[in-house]
Design a protein around this motif. Structure first.
Motif, PDB file in Angstrom:
ATOM      1  N   ARG A 156       0.821  -1.216   0.000  1.00  0.00           N
ATOM      2  CA  ARG A 156       0.000   0.000   0.000  1.00  0.00           C
ATOM      3  C   ARG A 156       0.852   1.262   0.000  1.00  0.00           C
ATOM      4  O   ARG A 156       0.525   2.251  -0.674  1.00  0.00           O
ATOM      5  CB  ARG A 156      -0.943  -0.006   1.207  1.00  0.00           C
ATOM      6  CG  ARG A 156      -2.068  -1.027   1.095  1.00  0.00           C
ATOM      7  CD  ARG A 156      -2.926  -1.055   2.353  1.00  0.00           C
ATOM      8  NE  ARG A 156      -3.910  -2.118   2.309  1.00  0.00           N
ATOM      9  CZ  ARG A 156      -5.161  -1.979   1.842  1.00  0.00           C
ATOM     10  NH1 ARG A 156      -5.572  -0.807   1.391  1.00  0.00           N
ATOM     11  NH2 ARG A 156      -5.984  -3.004   1.834  1.00  0.00           N
ATOM     12  N   VAL A 157       1.940   1.269   0.765  1.00  0.00           N
ATOM     13  CA  VAL A 157       2.836   2.425   0.783  1.00  0.00           C
ATOM     14  C   VAL A 157       3.417   2.659  -0.610  1.00  0.00           C
ATOM     15  O   VAL A 157       3.423   3.793  -1.127  1.00  0.00           O
ATOM     16  CB  VAL A 157       3.959   2.219   1.815  1.00  0.00           C
ATOM     17  CG1 VAL A 157       5.085   3.228   1.593  1.00  0.00           C
ATOM     18  CG2 VAL A 157       3.413   2.356   3.231  1.00  0.00           C
ATOM     19  N   GLY A 158       3.919   1.592  -1.230  1.00  0.00           N
ATOM     20  CA  GLY A 158       4.475   1.721  -2.572  1.00  0.00           C
ATOM     21  C   GLY A 158       3.445   2.233  -3.556  1.00  0.00           C
ATOM     22  O   GLY A 158       3.709   3.143  -4.360  1.00  0.00           O
ATOM     23  N   ALA A 159       2.238   1.670  -3.505  1.00  0.00           N
ATOM     24  CA  ALA A 159       1.174   2.088  -4.418  1.00  0.00           C
ATOM     25  C   ALA A 159       0.763   3.531  -4.169  1.00  0.00           C
ATOM     26  O   ALA A 159       0.504   4.285  -5.115  1.00  0.00           O
ATOM     27  CB  ALA A 159      -0.023   1.155  -4.275  1.00  0.00           C
ATOM     28  N   HIS A 165       2.422  10.226  -7.710  1.00  0.00           N
ATOM     29  CA  HIS A 165       3.337  10.797  -8.697  1.00  0.00           C
ATOM     30  C   HIS A 165       3.058  10.336 -10.125  1.00  0.00           C
ATOM     31  O   HIS A 165       3.721  10.803 -11.060  1.00  0.00           O
ATOM     32  CB  HIS A 165       4.781  10.431  -8.341  1.00  0.00           C
ATOM     33  CG  HIS A 165       5.342  11.208  -7.185  1.00  0.00           C
ATOM     34  ND1 HIS A 165       5.572  12.565  -7.240  1.00  0.00           N
ATOM     35  CD2 HIS A 165       5.724  10.819  -5.942  1.00  0.00           C
ATOM     36  CE1 HIS A 165       6.088  12.980  -6.091  1.00  0.00           C
ATOM     37  NE2 HIS A 165       6.183  11.940  -5.275  1.00  0.00           N
ATOM     38  N   GLY A 166       2.124   9.413 -10.296  1.00  0.00           N
ATOM     39  CA  GLY A 166       1.882   8.878 -11.626  1.00  0.00           C
ATOM     40  C   GLY A 166       2.941   7.891 -12.075  1.00  0.00           C
ATOM     41  O   GLY A 166       3.147   7.686 -13.278  1.00  0.00           O
ATOM     42  N   TRP A 167       3.623   7.272 -11.112  1.00  0.00           N
ATOM     43  CA  TRP A 167       4.642   6.278 -11.424  1.00  0.00           C
ATOM     44  C   TRP A 167       4.018   4.893 -11.541  1.00  0.00           C
ATOM     45  O   TRP A 167       2.920   4.648 -11.044  1.00  0.00           O
ATOM     46  CB  TRP A 167       5.687   6.220 -10.308  1.00  0.00           C
ATOM     47  CG  TRP A 167       6.496   7.453 -10.099  1.00  0.00           C
ATOM     48  CD1 TRP A 167       6.776   8.422 -11.016  1.00  0.00           C
ATOM     49  CD2 TRP A 167       7.160   7.855  -8.886  1.00  0.00           C
ATOM     50  NE1 TRP A 167       7.566   9.400 -10.456  1.00  0.00           N
ATOM     51  CE2 TRP A 167       7.813   9.074  -9.149  1.00  0.00           C
ATOM     52  CE3 TRP A 167       7.253   7.289  -7.616  1.00  0.00           C
ATOM     53  CZ2 TRP A 167       8.551   9.742  -8.181  1.00  0.00           C
ATOM     54  CZ3 TRP A 167       7.982   7.958  -6.653  1.00  0.00           C
ATOM     55  CH2 TRP A 167       8.636   9.168  -6.932  1.00  0.00           C
ATOM     56  N   GLY A 168       4.770   3.962 -12.145  1.00  0.00           N
ATOM     57  CA  GLY A 168       4.410   2.557 -12.132  1.00  0.00           C
ATOM     58  C   GLY A 168       5.151   1.835 -11.024  1.00  0.00           C
ATOM     59  O   GLY A 168       5.991   2.420 -10.326  1.00  0.00           O
ATOM     60  N   ALA A 169       4.868   0.544 -10.873  1.00  0.00           N
ATOM     61  CA  ALA A 169       5.443  -0.241  -9.777  1.00  0.00           C
ATOM     62  C   ALA A 169       6.959  -0.361  -9.859  1.00  0.00           C
ATOM     63  O   ALA A 169       7.624  -0.601  -8.836  1.00  0.00           O
ATOM     64  CB  ALA A 169       4.814  -1.631  -9.756  1.00  0.00           C
ATOM     65  N   ARG A 196       2.562  -7.074  -6.916  1.00  0.00           N
ATOM     66  CA  ARG A 196       1.435  -6.725  -6.049  1.00  0.00           C
ATOM     67  C   ARG A 196       1.089  -5.246  -6.166  1.00  0.00           C
ATOM     68  O   ARG A 196      -0.085  -4.871  -6.225  1.00  0.00           O
ATOM     69  CB  ARG A 196       1.769  -7.084  -4.600  1.00  0.00           C
ATOM     70  CG  ARG A 196       1.841  -8.578  -4.338  1.00  0.00           C
ATOM     71  CD  ARG A 196       2.253  -8.899  -2.925  1.00  0.00           C
ATOM     72  NE  ARG A 196       1.393  -8.288  -1.922  1.00  0.00           N
ATOM     73  CZ  ARG A 196       1.288  -8.706  -0.674  1.00  0.00           C
ATOM     74  NH1 ARG A 196       1.995  -9.758  -0.280  1.00  0.00           N
ATOM     75  NH2 ARG A 196       0.502  -8.102   0.184  1.00  0.00           N
ATOM     76  N   ILE A 197       2.112  -4.415  -6.199  1.00  0.00           N
ATOM     77  CA  ILE A 197       1.876  -2.974  -6.325  1.00  0.00           C
ATOM     78  C   ILE A 197       1.234  -2.662  -7.677  1.00  0.00           C
ATOM     79  O   ILE A 197       0.296  -1.857  -7.759  1.00  0.00           O
ATOM     80  CB  ILE A 197       3.200  -2.206  -6.134  1.00  0.00           C
ATOM     81  CG1 ILE A 197       3.683  -2.354  -4.693  1.00  0.00           C
ATOM     82  CG2 ILE A 197       3.040  -0.728  -6.496  1.00  0.00           C
ATOM     83  CD1 ILE A 197       5.103  -1.876  -4.462  1.00  0.00           C
ATOM     84  N   ALA A 198       1.724  -3.302  -8.735  1.00  0.00           N
ATOM     85  CA  ALA A 198       1.159  -3.070 -10.064  1.00  0.00           C
ATOM     86  C   ALA A 198      -0.319  -3.456 -10.096  1.00  0.00           C
ATOM     87  O   ALA A 198      -1.149  -2.746 -10.681  1.00  0.00           O
ATOM     88  CB  ALA A 198       1.940  -3.860 -11.114  1.00  0.00           C
ATOM     89  N   ALA A 199      -0.655  -4.580  -9.460  1.00  0.00           N
ATOM     90  CA  ALA A 199      -2.056  -5.013  -9.420  1.00  0.00           C
ATOM     91  C   ALA A 199      -2.913  -4.017  -8.649  1.00  0.00           C
ATOM     92  O   ALA A 199      -4.045  -3.704  -9.036  1.00  0.00           O
ATOM     93  CB  ALA A 199      -2.149  -6.397  -8.788  1.00  0.00           C
ATOM     94  N   ARG A 200      -2.379  -3.489  -7.550  1.00  0.00           N
ATOM     95  CA  ARG A 200      -3.123  -2.509  -6.755  1.00  0.00           C
ATOM     96  C   ARG A 200      -3.344  -1.222  -7.534  1.00  0.00           C
ATOM     97  O   ARG A 200      -4.399  -0.590  -7.422  1.00  0.00           O
ATOM     98  CB  ARG A 200      -2.381  -2.229  -5.439  1.00  0.00           C
ATOM     99  CG  ARG A 200      -3.001  -1.126  -4.593  1.00  0.00           C
ATOM    100  CD  ARG A 200      -2.433  -1.073  -3.200  1.00  0.00           C
ATOM    101  NE  ARG A 200      -2.876  -2.215  -2.421  1.00  0.00           N
ATOM    102  CZ  ARG A 200      -4.070  -2.342  -1.884  1.00  0.00           C
ATOM    103  NH1 ARG A 200      -4.979  -1.384  -2.050  1.00  0.00           N
ATOM    104  NH2 ARG A 200      -4.387  -3.406  -1.197  1.00  0.00           N
TER     105      ARG A 200
END
Length: 227
Positions: A156-159, A165-169, A196-200
């Motif tokens: 969740r923090v990463g996402a 910022h509009g970044w990807g995982a 996991r971050i990409a899926a979120r």
């Protein structure tokens, strides 16, 4: 490249993603201002503390120690998945790292993992200026467990920061992927965490969790297995 979020903005982003946050002391103004640049930022770096116990770990990351003044990160993720904010601005967490990795993170141009770093703290690019840093309470011995709640909080923090910022995982890396000197986080694989971050990120902020299975040795990167 991006201008760092303000303390208020990061707090709002974390809470919108469903992160449980504790504000520790004067974290909003606690930083290493005057000791180097802060920004532009290019990503998020995940660490392990090599400590146990929430209170002592949070205090250490806030205060630092004689050879490395605090804050040692921006937030501490405890075993229960609660994020303790300990600083905002430049923090002593990333140190020197490989400029090739920075370029790959900036452009999100790598495959499952960045190139193996060949530079470290003594001869690398200043990462404290370029990355948000989150320490996760874990002994880092490959045996100390990573509870599902803690892994969910890392996700969740990463996402949250990527979404802000509009970044990807691929803008989220582990310390061992940045610096040739480091092995953290040890006990789970960053490629799987990025999945996991990409899926979120495909879901609205604050959605229910993704696959939170406990990591196994096969999930770990080669650098972590042989560390």
């Amino acid at each position: 490249m991006a201008t760092p979020l303000t303390a208020a903005q990061v707090l709002a982003a974390l809470k919108a993603e469903g992160v449980k946050v504790v504000e520790y002391k004067s974290w909003r103004t606690h930083n290493r201002a005057g000791h180097g640049a802060w920004g532009p930022v290019n990503g998020v770096m995940i660490h392990h503390t090599v400590t146990s116990g929430t209170d002592s770990s949070v205090a250490l990351c806030y205060n630092g120690h004689a050879s490395l003044p605090g804050p040692l990160c921006h937030g501490v993720i405890d075993k229960a998945g609660i994020v303790h904010m300990v600083g905002w601005g430049r923090a002593n967490h990333a140190g020197g790292g490989d400029p090739r990795v920075l370029d790959q993170v900036m452009n999100e141009s790598y495959g499952s993992a960045p190139s193996r770093p060949t530079k470290g703290n003594a001869n690398g690019t200043d990462g404290n200026a370029r990355f948000y840093g989150f320490e996760c309470i874990n002994l880092g011995d490959g045996k100390d467990p990573w509870p599902a709640a803690q892994l969910d909080a890392i996700e969740r923090v990463g996402a949250a920061l990527c979404r802000a910022h509009g970044w990807g995982a691929k803008s989220v890396i582990g310390h061992l992927e940045w610096s040739s000197d480091k092995v953290d986080p040890r006990g789970f694989g960053m490629p799987g965490m990025r999945d996991r971050i990409a899926a979120r990120l495909k879901k609205p902020a604050g959605s229910t969790g993704t696959d939170s299975k406990e990591p196994t040795l096969s999930d770990m990167t080669a650098a972590q297995v042989h560390a």
